[in-house]
Every structure is written in C-alpha cells, then in structure tokens.
Motif scaffolding. Structure first.
Motif, mmCIF file in Angstrom:
data_model
loop_
_atom_site.group_PDB
_atom_site.id
_atom_site.type_symbol
_atom_site.label_atom_id
_atom_site.label_comp_id
_atom_site.label_asym_id
_atom_site.label_seq_id
_atom_site.Cartn_x
_atom_site.Cartn_y
_atom_site.Cartn_z
ATOM 1 N N GLU A 141 -24.978 13.393 -29.063
ATOM 2 C CA GLU A 141 -26.224 12.957 -29.683
ATOM 3 C C GLU A 141 -25.895 12.073 -30.883
ATOM 4 N N ALA A 143 -25.965 9.714 -34.031
ATOM 5 C CA ALA A 143 -26.912 9.575 -35.139
ATOM 6 C C ALA A 143 -27.002 8.120 -35.572
ATOM 7 N N THR A 160 -31.001 13.494 -40.395
ATOM 8 C CA THR A 160 -30.535 13.477 -39.005
ATOM 9 C C THR A 160 -30.787 14.830 -38.355
ATOM 10 N N LYS A 164 -33.139 15.258 -35.095
ATOM 11 C CA LYS A 164 -32.518 15.725 -33.847
ATOM 12 C C LYS A 164 -33.141 17.030 -33.375
#
Length: 265
Positions: A141, A143, A160, A164
C-alpha cells in the motif's frame, strides 16, 4: 547461551571496551571492520564476530552479517527485547523502501492501545523482502507522503495512517481500540498532508474518513471532506456487511467498526 559472567580475553578486550563505550544496539561486519581499524587490530571482522559470539557479547540475529550487542550492564548474554531489531539490522545493512504501517504505525505514534501481534510493513510491489523480516505482515500500500522517522524507524505519518484505514479498513486489525485514540490522532493532523494523501483515495474512502473525523469531534473537517467529493451510490460500509452494525444517515454509511459509542447518527 549461558547468562553467567562473561570472560574477556586479552585479545578481545580492546574491541569489547570500544563496544561498551559506544553502546551500539546492533553490530555489523562494517562496524567491526571500522572499529578494528580504529584500535589498530588487523583481524578479519567476521572472525572477531564469531569470537565475540562465543564469549556472549554478540547475539545472533536472522539478518546476515549483523548481531545484537549484549553490554555488561545486562549481566549476561541476554537480548534487550527490541521488537524491531531485525528491521533495524536490515536497514543498517542496506537501504530498503519500506515503512511500518497500520497497527504498527499507530503503536509507534503512541496511539494504539497495544502493540500488534504481528508487525506490519508496507513495501512496493515487486520488492523482495529479506528472509530476516518474514515474521512481518507485508502490505503493498504505497503512500503519497514520505514516511517519518520514529525511534530511527521509517513509519507512516498519522495522515497516511488515517487515510489508509479509510481506504482499506480490513488491513487495520485493532479497530476495537480505535475509538479511544481517534480524537487524539485527528488533533495532530496536518490538513494539507491529509488532502495530499487522499489524492490516491476513491470517493468511498473520503466519506469513511469524513465519518471518522466526525467521530473524532472534528465536525468542520468532516463536513469539508464529505463535500469535496461526489458521494458514491451507497451505502458505504466501514467493516463487515453483517452482524452488529450502525447506519449513519448523514454519510449513507454502515458502521461495523466504531461501535462502542453511538454518537454519530
């Protein structure tokens, strides 16, 4: 390894003295090579490392070419218990584009109510993770914002982390404790950073994040976020689609994760 008194041979005394003076938590081959040059002891650093291991001054790690230093203050060959020591050792040996993410990031930002059972590391697609870090849960994932350093470790920024969590709620595990620190987290948010991270988020994530802000008593931010994106066809789910849930009409959102208080409606 026995935890009794450790003897220091004449041969090892200078390098042990230097280690005690500098107190490195992790010792690498490069560190030993530099140290041996400084004390003018022309010996292969790997040979010295083996001797220090046998004597109980260096403890084995999974990271190749790195060891944990056990100073005399520990009264034996006892680990210091650093849960991130393999990551530290890996990053000392070579740069690696990774960051501690989700529950690990929450814990290191002093938000989480307990450390994760398994640390979470984010890495780009295709990046091979060293065997030494196989105990970490790996997520892919990326950032937008650069990771920050906390205790000399790369960690997602709070912005972040929150974004997320809104993008992929299932990747974050300890939702049962989130309501206890959500207000504290949003109070530390830089809104410019938050919007920058949201560039990669779809409209459902914007609405989830707006709802999370509302639950954190950030009503102005919640209203702004919910108005800055075209609302998708609902309902939007935060968590599972069955079991105990709470419908929040304002956001056309079904909440199954932030349930301890039914504040929002």
């Amino acid at each position: 390894m026995a935890t009794g008194p450790r003897r220091i041979s004449t041969h090892l005394a200078p390098i042990v003295e230097l280690l005690e003076l500098e107190q490195p938590s992790i010792v690498t081959v490069k560190f030993l090579a530099d140290a041996l040059r400084r004390i003018e002891q022309p010996t292969d650093p790997r040979v010295i490392a083996k001797q220090l291991q046998r004597a109980g001054w260096l403890l084995s790690l999974r990271t190749r070419g790195a060891w944990e230093f056990a100073p005399a203050a520990r009264a034996g060959a006892i680990s210091g218990g650093d849960r991130y020591i393999e990551l530290r050792a890996t990053l000392l040996r070579r740069p690696l584009d990774v960051a501690l993410a989700h529950d690990s990031a929450a814990w290191l930002h002093s938000l989480g109510t307990r450390p994760p059972m398994r640390e979470i590391l984010t890495a780009p697609e295709g990046l091979k993770i060293p065997v030494a870090l196989s105990d970490y849960r790996i997520v892919r994932e990326p950032a937008v914002l650069l990771a920050e350093k906390i205790d000399r470790l790369p960690v997602w920024k709070i912005e972040t982390l929150l974004v997320k969590m809104a993008i992929s709620p299932s990747s974050f595990r300890d939702w049962s404790g989130v309501i206890e620190w959500l207000e504290k987290a949003f109070a530390r948010v830089n809104e410019a950073n938050l919007r920058q991270e949201l560039r990669v988020a779809g409209p459902q994530a914007w609405i989830r994040l707006a709802y999370m802000a509302d639950r954190a008593n950030q009503s102005r931010l919640a209203d702004e976020l919910s108005k800055e994106v075209e609302k998708p066809a609902g309902p939007i789910y935060l968590g599972r689609r069955s079991g105990r849930q709470h419908f929040v009409a304002k956001y056309d959102l079904v909440d199954a994760l932030l349930l301890p208080s039914m504040k929002a409606s």
